[in-house]
Motif scaffolding. Structure first.
Motif, PDB file in Angstrom:
ATOM      1  N   VAL A   1       0.835  -1.207   0.000  1.00 52.20           N
ATOM      2  CA  VAL A   1       0.000   0.000   0.000  1.00 52.20           C
ATOM      3  C   VAL A   1       0.866   1.253   0.000  1.00 52.20           C
ATOM      4  O   VAL A   1       0.542   2.255  -0.658  1.00 52.20           O
ATOM      5  CB  VAL A   1      -0.958  -0.011   1.207  1.00 52.20           C
ATOM      6  CG1 VAL A   1      -1.777   1.274   1.254  1.00 52.20           C
ATOM      7  CG2 VAL A   1      -1.887  -1.217   1.138  1.00 52.20           C
ATOM      8  N   ALA A   2       1.988   1.211   0.728  1.00 50.17           N
ATOM      9  CA  ALA A   2       2.899   2.364   0.743  1.00 50.17           C
ATOM     10  C   ALA A   2       3.452   2.612  -0.656  1.00 50.17           C
ATOM     11  O   ALA A   2       3.570   3.768  -1.100  1.00 50.17           O
ATOM     12  CB  ALA A   2       4.034   2.119   1.736  1.00 50.17           C
ATOM     13  N   LEU A   3       3.788   1.547  -1.363  1.00 53.16           N
ATOM     14  CA  LEU A   3       4.294   1.692  -2.728  1.00 53.16           C
ATOM     15  C   LEU A   3       3.193   2.140  -3.683  1.00 53.16           C
ATOM     16  O   LEU A   3       3.468   2.818  -4.683  1.00 53.16           O
ATOM     17  CB  LEU A   3       4.903   0.371  -3.195  1.00 53.16           C
ATOM     18  CG  LEU A   3       6.217  -0.025  -2.493  1.00 53.16           C
ATOM     19  CD1 LEU A   3       6.683  -1.396  -2.958  1.00 53.16           C
ATOM     20  CD2 LEU A   3       7.309   1.010  -2.762  1.00 53.16           C
ATOM     21  N   HIS A   4       1.947   1.754  -3.391  1.00 50.78           N
ATOM     22  CA  HIS A   4       0.802   2.248  -4.169  1.00 50.78           C
ATOM     23  C   HIS A   4       0.790   3.775  -4.154  1.00 50.78           C
ATOM     24  O   HIS A   4       0.694   4.421  -5.205  1.00 50.78           O
ATOM     25  CB  HIS A   4      -0.491   1.687  -3.555  1.00 50.78           C
ATOM     26  CG  HIS A   4      -1.745   2.298  -4.087  1.00 50.78           C
ATOM     27  ND1 HIS A   4      -2.637   1.605  -4.862  1.00 50.78           N
ATOM     28  CD2 HIS A   4      -2.272   3.549  -3.965  1.00 50.78           C
ATOM     29  CE1 HIS A   4      -3.651   2.381  -5.184  1.00 50.78           C
ATOM     30  NE2 HIS A   4      -3.454   3.580  -4.647  1.00 50.78           N
ATOM     31  N   GLU A   5       0.889   4.336  -2.955  1.00 52.52           N
ATOM     32  CA  GLU A   5       0.895   5.799  -2.838  1.00 52.52           C
ATOM     33  C   GLU A   5       2.155   6.400  -3.447  1.00 52.52           C
ATOM     34  O   GLU A   5       2.127   7.505  -4.008  1.00 52.52           O
ATOM     35  CB  GLU A   5       0.781   6.194  -1.369  1.00 52.52           C
ATOM     36  CG  GLU A   5      -0.514   5.751  -0.694  1.00 52.52           C
ATOM     37  CD  GLU A   5      -1.746   6.333  -1.370  1.00 52.52           C
ATOM     38  OE1 GLU A   5      -1.656   7.440  -1.942  1.00 52.52           O
ATOM     39  OE2 GLU A   5      -2.806   5.684  -1.325  1.00 52.52           O
ATOM     40  N   ALA A   6       3.271   5.664  -3.364  1.00 47.80           N
ATOM     41  CA  ALA A   6       4.507   6.143  -3.984  1.00 47.80           C
ATOM     42  C   ALA A   6       4.346   6.220  -5.502  1.00 47.80           C
ATOM     43  O   ALA A   6       4.924   7.107  -6.149  1.00 47.80           O
ATOM     44  CB  ALA A   6       5.665   5.215  -3.624  1.00 47.80           C
TER      45      ALA A   6
END
Length: 404
Positions: free
Chosen positions: A19-24
């Motif tokens: 999910v963090a990489l999604h936002e990234a």
């Protein structure tokens, strides 16, 4: 127990990273197009720490469930400062806004593909499509009656039970070519031929370089089936099971992973179509009913299954679940429903098509869509999503899906 806890933590961590990489993905593409990214945070709640680099504040929050990327002027209703106004996201071309909003899902797809590729070259990809096994024996056993489902699932042999295959000289590794002169190409075909047989029957066998003709005295026994108890022929033999996974070299793994990914996309689409009709089964499970393994699971449920997989050493299942969840989140997020990214993309393209039609009619382009008119629908969808999440989390706590 420790292995289970480690598995749960690792799986939950994998989801958080995804999910963090999604936002990234949103942040990187927005910056590439010149949009202003105010903040990029991992997690929610109180801030643990943050720092500013250039015009963007980066940080970590206490609740590691997701994150957010704050892009100035995502819609025309968002407040922006005078210096942000020229770089507000809603002012950019349609295709650029589409790329930024879809970048999160694309990141999930890339992550899922990378996980599957690494599986393909190390532990192998799971064989998802049921394959009829070859008519090769893995072992011999007995022929006995079984008039109930429980008896049919019992593989033990009572003392004195006949062993027709063993008595005829059949061995593990023998491949059955024909039964009573009828050629068989799969275990299913061989099983059907045996069940229709009675008494002394010639089995054509391939054993290494030899071709043998062995006579088996096939007894008729009563066996339970889903259609009732039937009298069938039985020789007492079990098939060699196909490989659970298939491993590939670095180059071959690319094509295999693309093919496997396509299958998973099809499975994900099917799951989404079936999603609403499976919700009643979740409610039933909460109140004590048997939990259907095909019902939706929450992050809690997926983490528990991941923990069980690690506890049993089934790392293939652990990483397969992680890849599956990335594909599901990616596809789900592209649904044309607000507040999902797919809903924002739908609005952007609605504006584009509307202005194109207005242009054909000699009219000026219309203004940005007024999101306040969609607030009612958005709130309903948020409430439905929250209710479904609450149901699945509750079911995963009180009546979780467990590995068999």
């Amino acid at each position: 127990m420790l292995a289970y806890i480690i598995g749960v933590v690792l799986f939950a961590l994998g989801i958080c990273v995804s999910v963090a990489l999604h936002e990234a993905g949103h942040m990187v593409t927005a910056k590439a197009f010149g949009m202003k990214v105010r903040r990029y945070f991992v997690g929610f709640g109180p801030t643990v720490f943050s720092f500013r680099r250039g015009e963007t504040e980066y940080g970590l929050k206490w609740i590691p469930l997701g994150g957010f990327c704050d892009i100035a002027g995502m819609t025309a209703l968002d407040e922006v400062t005078p210096d942000e106004a020229p770089r507000a996201m809603w002012r950019f071309k349609t295709w650029k806004r589409t790329v930024v909003m879809s970048a999160g899902s694309i990141t999930h797809f890339i992550l899922g593909f990378v996980v599957l590729y690494l599986m393909a070259v190390t532990m192998g990809l799971p064989n998802l499509t049921p394959v009829d096994t070859s008519p090769v024996l893995s072992a011999t056993s007995c022929a006995r009656s079984a008039t109930t489902e429980a008896q049919a699932q019992d593989t033990s042999c009572p003392p004195g039970a006949p062993r027709p295959a063993e008595a005829a000289g059949l061995r593990a590794g023998d491949k059955v070519l024909a039964v009573g002169g009828k050629p068989v190409a799969s275990w299913t075909e061989m099983l059907a031929a045996v069940q229709a047989t009675k008494g002394r029957t010639v089995f054509d066998i391939q054993r290494g370089d030899q071709r043998l003709a062995l006579v088996v005295d096939v007894p008729q026994v009563q066996r339970w089936t889903s259609a009732g108890v039937k009298e069938v022929g039985m020789i007492g033999a079990s098939p060699q099971q196909p490989a659970v996974t298939t491993q590939y070299g670095p180059v071959a793994a690319i094509g295999a992973t693309f093919s496997f990914t396509g299958t998973m996309f099809a499975e994900t689409a099917q799951r989404l179509v079936e999603f609403p009709e499976r919700i009643p089964a979740v409610v039933t499970a909460i109140f004590g009913g048997e939990r259907d393994p095909n019902t939706p699971v929450s992050v809690v449920g997926a983490s528990r299954i991941g923990g069980e997989a690690v506890e049993r050493g089934i790392w293939v299942l652990f990483f397969f679940l992680l890849a599956s969840l990335n594909f599901f989140i990616g596809v789900f997020n592209l649904l044309p429903l607000l507040p999902l990214d797919g809903g924002h993309i739908a609005v952007v393209w609605y504006e584009r098509v509307r202005d194109w039609i207005r242009g054909l009619r000699g009219k000026a382009a219309g203004g940005p869509v007024d999101y306040t008119r969609l607030s009612g629908i958005t709130m309903v969808l948020v409430l439905i999503g929250g209710a479904v999440t609450l149901l699945t989390v509750t079911a995963d706590i009180v009546n979780p899906i467990r590995l068999q």
